[in-house]
Design a protein around this motif. Sequence first.
Motif, short mmCIF file in Angstrom:
data_model
loop_
_atom_site.label_atom_id
_atom_site.label_comp_id
_atom_site.label_asym_id
_atom_site.label_seq_id
_atom_site.Cartn_x
_atom_site.Cartn_y
_atom_site.Cartn_z
N LEU A 73 14.33 17.57 35.71
CA LEU A 73 15.43 17.30 36.63
C LEU A 73 16.43 16.31 36.06
CD1 LEU A 73 13.39 17.15 39.97
CD2 LEU A 73 15.18 18.82 39.42
N VAL A 74 15.95 15.25 35.40
CA VAL A 74 16.89 14.28 34.83
C VAL A 74 17.54 14.83 33.57
CG1 VAL A 74 15.77 12.27 35.83
CG2 VAL A 74 15.05 13.06 33.58
N ALA A 75 16.93 15.84 32.96
CA ALA A 75 17.56 16.49 31.81
C ALA A 75 18.73 17.36 32.26
CB ALA A 75 16.53 17.33 31.06
N GLN A 76 18.65 17.89 33.47
CA GLN A 76 19.71 18.73 34.01
C GLN A 76 20.97 17.92 34.29
OE1 GLN A 76 18.08 20.62 37.47
NE2 GLN A 76 16.50 21.70 36.32
N ARG A 77 20.79 16.75 34.91
CA ARG A 77 21.91 15.86 35.20
C ARG A 77 21.38 14.47 35.54
NH1 ARG A 77 22.67 14.69 40.55
NH2 ARG A 77 21.77 16.08 42.13
N GLU A 78 22.26 13.50 35.45
CA GLU A 78 21.88 12.12 35.72
C GLU A 78 21.55 11.95 37.20
OE1 GLU A 78 23.55 8.20 33.69
OE2 GLU A 78 24.90 8.94 35.24
N ARG A 79 20.41 11.32 37.49
CA ARG A 79 19.97 11.12 38.86
C ARG A 79 19.47 9.70 39.05
NH1 ARG A 79 18.62 16.46 41.14
NH2 ARG A 79 18.73 18.00 39.46
N THR A 80 19.59 9.22 40.28
CA THR A 80 18.99 7.94 40.64
C THR A 80 17.54 8.19 41.04
OG1 THR A 80 19.59 8.17 42.98
CG2 THR A 80 21.21 7.12 41.53
N ALA A 81 16.79 7.11 41.22
CA ALA A 81 15.40 7.25 41.68
C ALA A 81 15.35 7.92 43.04
CB ALA A 81 14.74 5.87 41.74
N PHE A 82 16.30 7.57 43.90
CA PHE A 82 16.38 8.18 45.23
C PHE A 82 16.62 9.68 45.13
CE2 PHE A 82 19.15 9.63 48.71
CZ PHE A 82 18.32 9.41 49.80
N GLU A 83 17.55 10.08 44.29
CA GLU A 83 17.88 11.50 44.13
C GLU A 83 16.73 12.27 43.49
OE1 GLU A 83 22.73 11.32 43.54
OE2 GLU A 83 21.42 10.80 41.86
N LEU A 84 16.07 11.64 42.53
CA LEU A 84 14.95 12.29 41.86
C LEU A 84 13.79 12.49 42.83
CD1 LEU A 84 13.68 13.43 39.32
CD2 LEU A 84 13.03 11.10 38.66
N THR A 85 13.51 11.47 43.62
CA THR A 85 12.44 11.58 44.62
C THR A 85 12.73 12.71 45.60
OG1 THR A 85 11.92 9.23 44.47
CG2 THR A 85 11.24 10.37 46.48
#
Length: 214
Positions: A73-85
């Motif tokens: 998921l973080v390889a697809q685009r930059e995410r925060t911890a909140f967005e990743l969760t």
Amino acid sequence: MIVIKNIQGRANDQVVVEYSQENAIGKPDKIRFPAETALKYSIRRQLVLTESDWESIKTEAIGLQAKIKAFSLVAQRERTAFELTKALKSTKRFTFTDQMIEVAVARVEELGYLDQDKIAHHHVTRSASTLKSKRLLRHQMKGRGISDSAIETSLDNYDEMPAALMHTQKQCKVIDLNSPSPGQLDQVKQHLYRKGFQTATIELCLQTLTKSNF
């Protein structure tokens, strides 16, 4: 007891394991494992496991899948911890527990992928932000779960005046720049206010407008 009926390789170092209760009738259940988990426990056809051992292996495998998915998921685009969760919780193929997600996010963060200062800086400097006020950017970043300190640091050197002037120029297409009426000036003022610009920025834009510097 649990009997492994079949195991098939899949792309991205994954395998599909078919299993069922011993002497069960009907189609076996299926679960996708990381290949390394299958190798670790020598998962193979006709392997017999106790239910407790099988549940333990499945839990470990799914926990590893959570980490794999998190990095994907973080390889697809930059995410925060909140967005990743949030993204991990909405994954359709797997049902990750809160603990699995917490561990996966912590691992990604440990490797530097969830740096809030960096993410906030990128949010402010990306091209899509050039037409936005500080207030709108602050609201967007809060919605992404970025900390207040990271938000304020990213906005320290952000000048919202160019964005406000661009919005003013758009509004001025229907305004007589040589002699804008009080009503027209108020129209511009209200437009900039709705876009979230600060009072000082709005007043400066109005001064520029009345001087016909566009």
